[in-house]
Design a protein around this motif. Structure first.
Motif, PDB file in Angstrom:
ATOM      1  N   ILE A   1      17.341  10.465  -0.715  1.00  0.00           N
ATOM      2  CA  ILE A   1      16.812   9.091  -0.718  1.00  0.00           C
ATOM      3  C   ILE A   1      16.782   8.455  -2.115  1.00  0.00           C
ATOM      4  N   ASN A   2      17.609   8.964  -2.995  1.00  0.00           N
ATOM      5  CA  ASN A   2      17.620   8.526  -4.389  1.00  0.00           C
ATOM      6  C   ASN A   2      18.899   9.061  -5.027  1.00  0.00           C
ATOM      7  N   PRO A   3      19.864   8.191  -5.349  1.00  0.00           N
ATOM      8  CA  PRO A   3      21.137   8.679  -5.895  1.00  0.00           C
ATOM      9  C   PRO A   3      21.005   9.539  -7.145  1.00  0.00           C
ATOM     10  N   VAL A   4      20.167   9.119  -8.099  1.00  0.00           N
ATOM     11  CA  VAL A   4      20.076   9.875  -9.344  1.00  0.00           C
ATOM     12  C   VAL A   4      19.287  11.166  -9.169  1.00  0.00           C
TER      13      VAL A   4
ATOM     14  N   LEU B   1      -0.016   5.108  -4.750  1.00  0.00           N
ATOM     15  CA  LEU B   1      -0.451   6.231  -3.913  1.00  0.00           C
ATOM     16  C   LEU B   1       0.168   6.146  -2.519  1.00  0.00           C
ATOM     17  N   LEU B   2       0.206   4.946  -1.949  1.00  0.00           N
ATOM     18  CA  LEU B   2       0.782   4.777  -0.623  1.00  0.00           C
ATOM     19  C   LEU B   2       2.275   5.097  -0.614  1.00  0.00           C
ATOM     20  N   VAL B   3       2.989   4.697  -1.666  1.00  0.00           N
ATOM     21  CA  VAL B   3       4.418   5.024  -1.750  1.00  0.00           C
ATOM     22  C   VAL B   3       4.616   6.543  -1.795  1.00  0.00           C
ATOM     23  N   ALA B   4       3.777   7.231  -2.565  1.00  0.00           N
ATOM     24  CA  ALA B   4       3.876   8.691  -2.628  1.00  0.00           C
ATOM     25  C   ALA B   4       3.635   9.318  -1.259  1.00  0.00           C
ATOM     26  N   LEU B   5       2.701   8.761  -0.495  1.00  0.00           N
ATOM     27  CA  LEU B   5       2.447   9.276   0.852  1.00  0.00           C
ATOM     28  C   LEU B   5       3.622   8.995   1.773  1.00  0.00           C
TER      29      LEU B   5
ATOM     30  N   ALA C   1      16.621   7.219   6.174  1.00  0.00           N
ATOM     31  CA  ALA C   1      15.443   7.636   5.414  1.00  0.00           C
ATOM     32  C   ALA C   1      15.191   6.709   4.230  1.00  0.00           C
ATOM     33  N   THR C   2      16.275   6.256   3.591  1.00  0.00           N
ATOM     34  CA  THR C   2      16.115   5.362   2.441  1.00  0.00           C
ATOM     35  C   THR C   2      15.652   3.981   2.879  1.00  0.00           C
ATOM     36  N   ILE C   3      16.117   3.511   4.027  1.00  0.00           N
ATOM     37  CA  ILE C   3      15.628   2.232   4.548  1.00  0.00           C
ATOM     38  C   ILE C   3      14.116   2.289   4.723  1.00  0.00           C
ATOM     39  N   VAL C   4      13.629   3.385   5.293  1.00  0.00           N
ATOM     40  CA  VAL C   4      12.186   3.533   5.489  1.00  0.00           C
ATOM     41  C   VAL C   4      11.462   3.443   4.147  1.00  0.00           C
ATOM     42  N   LEU C   5      11.957   4.171   3.156  1.00  0.00           N
ATOM     43  CA  LEU C   5      11.309   4.176   1.838  1.00  0.00           C
ATOM     44  C   LEU C   5      11.304   2.789   1.214  1.00  0.00           C
ATOM     45  N   VAL C   6      12.475   2.179   1.107  1.00  0.00           N
ATOM     46  CA  VAL C   6      12.585   0.908   0.379  1.00  0.00           C
ATOM     47  C   VAL C   6      11.889  -0.210   1.134  1.00  0.00           C
TER      48      VAL C   6
END
Length: 262
Positions: A211-214, A190-194, A164-169
């Motif tokens: 998808i975010n350590p912190v 906006l696209l990142v939020a989508l 999931a994180t690979i997809v995001l980054v």
């Protein structure tokens, strides 16, 4: 851009991210909330809007809000490696502050929920559990602060967070984030939020998509520290997965970008 500018921007932006993201989890969880039982779609869109708002606020620093994103951008060469600890520090502090603000906003709901006999009965650990894939019952409010798996399988849970994180980054990197750290611009944000909303809807079911350590570790620490009655444990046995998985995923995404797109 100075280190103080990066730190302040990332702290505020990440705090807003967690305030709104944790806030939608609280709104759906508490019986004394107008959004009670609104469901997973509300959570996925709530987190998407949380990313959108936090990213607009933190545009000055590039709005990483996520160490996995920071790692990916450093591997791409968009930021200097010497800046990475500053980004990490702001992101971690912001995540903890945001979690505290969720508690402040929903203070009355926390008290009512954690003293409700029906709620406490539903979250009492069961004796004689025989299914090794079943996750232990989490405390009544831990899900507001951090993620947890529906089926507790280390390999699957770690793989889910990595993928999931690979997809995001990778999505962020291929949006053309400028190398001067000024971010993707309003449309890109906006696209990142989508993308985050889509990840929640498509890939969030198994683990709750940290998808975010912190996003996971900061609020989990706050859960452990807050004076909440009957809150239960903070599930530290699982806590390393939503930290390691996204960091690994961010590094892989950065490497993939260099191989396939650079």
């Amino acid at each position: 851009m100075s280190s103080s500018d990066i730190f302040i921007s990332e702290t505020i932006g990440t705090a807003v991210l967690i305030l709104m993201g944790g806030g939608v989890c609280a709104a759906v969880t508490f019986k004394r909330s107008k959004a009670f039982n609104a469901g997973w779609v509300a959570i996925a869109f709530g987190w998407g809007f949380a990313v959108l708002t936090g990213a607009y606020i933190a545009a000055k620093s590039g709005a990483h809000l996520n160490p996995a994103v920071t790692i990916g951008l450093a591997l791409k060469g968009a930021i200097q490696w010497s800046q990475v600890p500053v980004y990490f520090a702001g992101e971690m502090l912001g995540a903890m502050l945001g979690a505290v603000l969720v508690w402040v906003v929903y203070y009355g709901q926390f008290r009512a929920h954690l003293t409700d006999p029906e709620v406490l009965a539903n979250h009492t650990s069961e004796e004689g559990m025989v299914d090794p894939t079943a996750a232990p019952k989490a405390g009544p409010v831990l899900g507001i602060f951090s993620t947890g798996p529906e089926i507790r399988n280390v390999v699957q849970n770690l793989a889910t967070e990595i993928i999931a994180t690979i997809v995001l980054v990778l999505a962020i990197l291929t949006l053309g984030l400028s190398d001067n750290g000024k971010g993707v611009g309003p449309i890109g944000t906006l696209l990142v939020a989508l993308v985050v909303t889509g990840i929640g809807l498509s890939l969030g079911g198994p683990t709750g998509y940290a998808i975010n350590p912190v996003r996971d570790l900061g609020p989990r620490i706050v859960h452990a520290l807050l004076p909440l009655p009957n809150k239960g444990g903070s599930d530290w046995g699982y806590a390393w997965i939503p930290v390691a998985g996204p960091l690994i995923g961010g590094a892989i995404a950065g490497g993939l970008y260099q191989v396939a797109f650079a």
